[in-house]
Design an enzyme around this catalytic site. Structure first.
Site, PDB file in Angstrom:
ATOM      1  N   LYS A   9       0.836  -1.204   0.000  1.00  0.00           N
ATOM      2  CA  LYS A   9       0.000   0.000   0.000  1.00  0.00           C
ATOM      3  C   LYS A   9       0.879   1.266   0.000  1.00  0.00           C
ATOM      4  O   LYS A   9       2.096   1.181   0.238  1.00  0.00           O
ATOM      5  CB  LYS A   9      -0.923  -0.037   1.223  1.00  0.00           C
ATOM      6  CG  LYS A   9      -1.931  -1.208   1.189  1.00  0.00           C
ATOM      7  CD  LYS A   9      -2.863  -1.148   2.393  1.00  0.00           C
ATOM      8  CE  LYS A   9      -3.876  -2.282   2.378  1.00  0.00           C
ATOM      9  NZ  LYS A   9      -4.823  -2.190   3.517  1.00  0.00           N
ATOM     10  N   TYR A  49     -12.349  -2.119  -3.740  1.00  0.00           N
ATOM     11  CA  TYR A  49     -12.857  -2.333  -2.372  1.00  0.00           C
ATOM     12  C   TYR A  49     -14.385  -2.264  -2.316  1.00  0.00           C
ATOM     13  O   TYR A  49     -14.937  -1.918  -1.271  1.00  0.00           O
ATOM     14  CB  TYR A  49     -12.241  -1.300  -1.426  1.00  0.00           C
ATOM     15  CG  TYR A  49     -10.819  -1.637  -0.995  1.00  0.00           C
ATOM     16  CD1 TYR A  49     -10.546  -2.762  -0.217  1.00  0.00           C
ATOM     17  CD2 TYR A  49      -9.745  -0.826  -1.354  1.00  0.00           C
ATOM     18  CE1 TYR A  49      -9.254  -3.077   0.192  1.00  0.00           C
ATOM     19  CE2 TYR A  49      -8.445  -1.136  -0.948  1.00  0.00           C
ATOM     20  CZ  TYR A  49      -8.215  -2.262  -0.177  1.00  0.00           C
ATOM     21  OH  TYR A  49      -6.937  -2.576   0.235  1.00  0.00           O
ATOM     22  N   PHE A  57     -15.330   2.958   7.461  1.00  0.00           N
ATOM     23  CA  PHE A  57     -13.942   3.245   7.099  1.00  0.00           C
ATOM     24  C   PHE A  57     -13.721   3.398   5.593  1.00  0.00           C
ATOM     25  O   PHE A  57     -12.611   3.648   5.146  1.00  0.00           O
ATOM     26  CB  PHE A  57     -13.009   2.166   7.669  1.00  0.00           C
ATOM     27  CG  PHE A  57     -13.304   0.759   7.186  1.00  0.00           C
ATOM     28  CD1 PHE A  57     -12.776   0.282   5.996  1.00  0.00           C
ATOM     29  CD2 PHE A  57     -14.101  -0.098   7.951  1.00  0.00           C
ATOM     30  CE1 PHE A  57     -13.034  -1.016   5.560  1.00  0.00           C
ATOM     31  CE2 PHE A  57     -14.365  -1.401   7.521  1.00  0.00           C
ATOM     32  CZ  PHE A  57     -13.829  -1.852   6.310  1.00  0.00           C
ATOM     33  N   ARG A  85      -1.415 -14.573   4.103  1.00  0.00           N
ATOM     34  CA  ARG A  85      -2.147 -13.878   5.170  1.00  0.00           C
ATOM     35  C   ARG A  85      -1.471 -14.084   6.521  1.00  0.00           C
ATOM     36  O   ARG A  85      -1.432 -13.179   7.352  1.00  0.00           O
ATOM     37  CB  ARG A  85      -3.612 -14.315   5.187  1.00  0.00           C
ATOM     38  CG  ARG A  85      -4.374 -13.727   3.994  1.00  0.00           C
ATOM     39  CD  ARG A  85      -5.809 -14.157   3.963  1.00  0.00           C
ATOM     40  NE  ARG A  85      -6.622 -13.515   4.993  1.00  0.00           N
ATOM     41  CZ  ARG A  85      -7.104 -12.284   4.908  1.00  0.00           C
ATOM     42  NH1 ARG A  85      -6.837 -11.529   3.856  1.00  0.00           N
ATOM     43  NH2 ARG A  85      -7.857 -11.799   5.869  1.00  0.00           N
ATOM     44  N   THR A  91      -5.171  -7.695  10.325  1.00  0.00           N
ATOM     45  CA  THR A  91      -5.454  -6.378   9.731  1.00  0.00           C
ATOM     46  C   THR A  91      -5.035  -5.246  10.664  1.00  0.00           C
ATOM     47  O   THR A  91      -4.456  -4.252  10.240  1.00  0.00           O
ATOM     48  CB  THR A  91      -6.977  -6.259   9.456  1.00  0.00           C
ATOM     49  OG1 THR A  91      -7.378  -7.386   8.676  1.00  0.00           O
ATOM     50  CG2 THR A  91      -7.313  -4.982   8.730  1.00  0.00           C
ATOM     51  N   ARG A 102       2.829  -6.843   9.295  1.00  0.00           N
ATOM     52  CA  ARG A 102       2.095  -5.716   9.912  1.00  0.00           C
ATOM     53  C   ARG A 102       2.591  -5.434  11.322  1.00  0.00           C
ATOM     54  O   ARG A 102       2.667  -4.262  11.723  1.00  0.00           O
ATOM     55  CB  ARG A 102       0.598  -5.989   9.884  1.00  0.00           C
ATOM     56  CG  ARG A 102       0.020  -5.794   8.477  1.00  0.00           C
ATOM     57  CD  ARG A 102      -1.387  -6.252   8.424  1.00  0.00           C
ATOM     58  NE  ARG A 102      -2.051  -5.930   7.161  1.00  0.00           N
ATOM     59  CZ  ARG A 102      -3.020  -6.666   6.643  1.00  0.00           C
ATOM     60  NH1 ARG A 102      -3.441  -7.755   7.268  1.00  0.00           N
ATOM     61  NH2 ARG A 102      -3.579  -6.322   5.509  1.00  0.00           N
ATOM     62  N   ASN A 112      -1.903   0.016   7.084  1.00  0.00           N
ATOM     63  CA  ASN A 112      -1.375  -1.292   7.490  1.00  0.00           C
ATOM     64  C   ASN A 112      -0.536  -1.984   6.411  1.00  0.00           C
ATOM     65  O   ASN A 112      -0.416  -3.190   6.367  1.00  0.00           O
ATOM     66  CB  ASN A 112      -2.506  -2.195   8.000  1.00  0.00           C
ATOM     67  CG  ASN A 112      -3.501  -2.549   6.915  1.00  0.00           C
ATOM     68  OD1 ASN A 112      -3.387  -2.081   5.792  1.00  0.00           O
ATOM     69  ND2 ASN A 112      -4.471  -3.381   7.241  1.00  0.00           N
ATOM     70  N   HIS A 115      -1.870  -5.508   1.490  1.00  0.00           N
ATOM     71  CA  HIS A 115      -3.140  -6.214   1.257  1.00  0.00           C
ATOM     72  C   HIS A 115      -2.838  -7.626   0.775  1.00  0.00           C
ATOM     73  O   HIS A 115      -1.861  -7.842   0.068  1.00  0.00           O
ATOM     74  CB  HIS A 115      -3.954  -5.483   0.171  1.00  0.00           C
ATOM     75  CG  HIS A 115      -5.094  -6.299  -0.350  1.00  0.00           C
ATOM     76  ND1 HIS A 115      -6.323  -6.320   0.264  1.00  0.00           N
ATOM     77  CD2 HIS A 115      -5.182  -7.164  -1.399  1.00  0.00           C
ATOM     78  CE1 HIS A 115      -7.130  -7.147  -0.399  1.00  0.00           C
ATOM     79  NE2 HIS A 115      -6.448  -7.673  -1.408  1.00  0.00           N
ATOM     80  N   GLU A 126      -9.255 -10.354  -7.821  1.00  0.00           N
ATOM     81  CA  GLU A 126      -8.277  -9.285  -7.631  1.00  0.00           C
ATOM     82  C   GLU A 126      -7.124  -9.390  -8.631  1.00  0.00           C
ATOM     83  O   GLU A 126      -6.595  -8.373  -9.085  1.00  0.00           O
ATOM     84  CB  GLU A 126      -7.776  -9.324  -6.182  1.00  0.00           C
ATOM     85  CG  GLU A 126      -8.894  -8.954  -5.213  1.00  0.00           C
ATOM     86  CD  GLU A 126      -8.515  -9.093  -3.743  1.00  0.00           C
ATOM     87  OE1 GLU A 126      -7.368  -9.479  -3.445  1.00  0.00           O
ATOM     88  OE2 GLU A 126      -9.387  -8.797  -2.899  1.00  0.00           O
TER      89      GLU A 126
HETATM   90  P1  AMP Z   1      -9.598  -6.062   3.288  1.00  0.00           P
HETATM   91  O1  AMP Z   1      -9.992  -6.508   4.663  1.00  0.00           O
HETATM   92  O2  AMP Z   1      -8.339  -6.681   2.795  1.00  0.00           O
HETATM   93  O3  AMP Z   1     -10.698  -6.126   2.298  1.00  0.00           O
HETATM   94  O4  AMP Z   1      -9.198  -4.536   3.405  1.00  0.00           O
HETATM   95  C1  AMP Z   1      -9.907  -3.589   4.087  1.00  0.00           C
HETATM   96  C2  AMP Z   1      -8.908  -2.574   4.570  1.00  0.00           C
HETATM   97  O5  AMP Z   1      -9.625  -1.511   5.157  1.00  0.00           O
HETATM   98  C3  AMP Z   1      -7.987  -3.090   5.669  1.00  0.00           C
HETATM   99  O6  AMP Z   1      -6.796  -3.666   5.172  1.00  0.00           O
HETATM  100  C4  AMP Z   1      -7.677  -1.836   6.456  1.00  0.00           C
HETATM  101  O7  AMP Z   1      -6.569  -1.152   5.920  1.00  0.00           O
HETATM  102  C5  AMP Z   1      -8.884  -0.940   6.244  1.00  0.00           C
HETATM  103  N1  AMP Z   1      -9.707  -0.829   7.446  1.00  0.00           N
HETATM  104  C6  AMP Z   1      -9.864   0.267   8.192  1.00  0.00           C
HETATM  105  N2  AMP Z   1     -10.690   0.046   9.226  1.00  0.00           N
HETATM  106  C7  AMP Z   1     -11.073  -1.233   9.148  1.00  0.00           C
HETATM  107  C8  AMP Z   1     -11.928  -2.060   9.942  1.00  0.00           C
HETATM  108  N3  AMP Z   1     -12.554  -1.579  11.023  1.00  0.00           N
HETATM  109  N4  AMP Z   1     -12.094  -3.350   9.581  1.00  0.00           N
HETATM  110  C9  AMP Z   1     -11.481  -3.832   8.466  1.00  0.00           C
HETATM  111  N5  AMP Z   1     -10.658  -3.090   7.671  1.00  0.00           N
HETATM  112  C10 AMP Z   1     -10.446  -1.799   8.020  1.00  0.00           C
END
Ligand code: AMP
Length: 132
Positions: A9, A49, A57, A85, A91, A102, A112, A115, A126
Site C-alpha cells: 500500500k 474495495y 472506514f 495472510r 489487519t 504488519r 497497514n 493487502h 483481484e
Molecule cells: P480487506 O480486509 O483486505 O478487504 O481490506 C480492508 C482494509 O480496510 C484493511 O486492510 C484496512 O486497511 C482498512 N480498514 C480500516 N478500518 C477497518 C476495519 N474496522 N475493519 C477492516 N478493515 C479496516
C-alpha cells in the site's frame, strides 16, 4: 501451487520497505510475479474495495489507497492465500502476531502496509482486476 494478489500500500512505498516485504515472501519460498507501481484513481480504488462500500472506514480507505503509488503483484506458491495472510499478520497491527509484516511495519488498522486476498474467489477477482 496457488496464486494470490498482494498490494504494498502507499504507506509501505513511502516507508521504503518494498524490498524488505518482497524479500519476506521470497525467503518463504514464494515467487513474486509482475510487480509494478501504479497510482489508483478514486474510481479504481472504490471498485477494488466495493465490498466495503457503505462501511464507516470506506471513505478514508479510498483516500489512503489513492494517496500515492502502490505496488500490486501476484504471489505464487504452495497454499499461497493462507500462508501470505499468515505472513502479513492481522489487519490491525496491534493484534498481529510477532514477526509478521504488519506487526513489524504497520502503524494502524488504516495504515497497514499490505493487502492480501482473503479467499480463492477474491484472489481470482483481484488478479483479474490488476492483470486482466
Ligand atoms: P480487506 O480486509 O483486505 O478487504 O481490506 C480492508 C482494509 O480496510 C484493511 O486492510 C484496512 O486497511 C482498512 N480498514 C480500516 N478500518 C477497518 C476495519 N474496522 N475493519 C477492516 N478493515 C479496516
Amino acid at each position: 501451487m496457488q496464486d494470490t494478489l498482494s498490494i504494498i500500500k502507499p504507506d509501505g512505498v513511502r516507508k521504503k520497505i518494498v524490498g524488505k516485504i518482497l524479500k519476506r515472501f521470497e525467503d518463504n519460498g514464494f515467487e513474486i510475479i509482475n510487480p509494478r507501481y501504479i497510482n489508483l484513481s478514486k474510481e479504481e480504488a472504490s471498485e477494488f474495495y466495493n465490498i466495503h462500500k457503505g462501511k464507516p472506514f470506506f471513505d478514508d480507505l479510498i483516500i489512503f489507497m489513492t494517496s500515492g503509488p502502490c505496488l500490486p503483484f501476484i504471489i505464487r506458491g504452495e497454499n499461497a492465500i493462507l500462508r501470505v495472510r499468515e505472513l502479513m499478520g492481522s489487519t490491525d497491527p496491534d493484534e498481529a502476531a510477532p514477526e509478521t509484516i504488519r506487526a513489524d511495519f504497520a502503524d494502524s488498522i488504516d495504515s497497514n502496509v499490505i493487502h492480501g486476498s482473503d479467499s480463492e474467489q477474491s484472489a481470482k477477482r483481484e488478479i483479474r482486476f490488476f492483470f486482466g
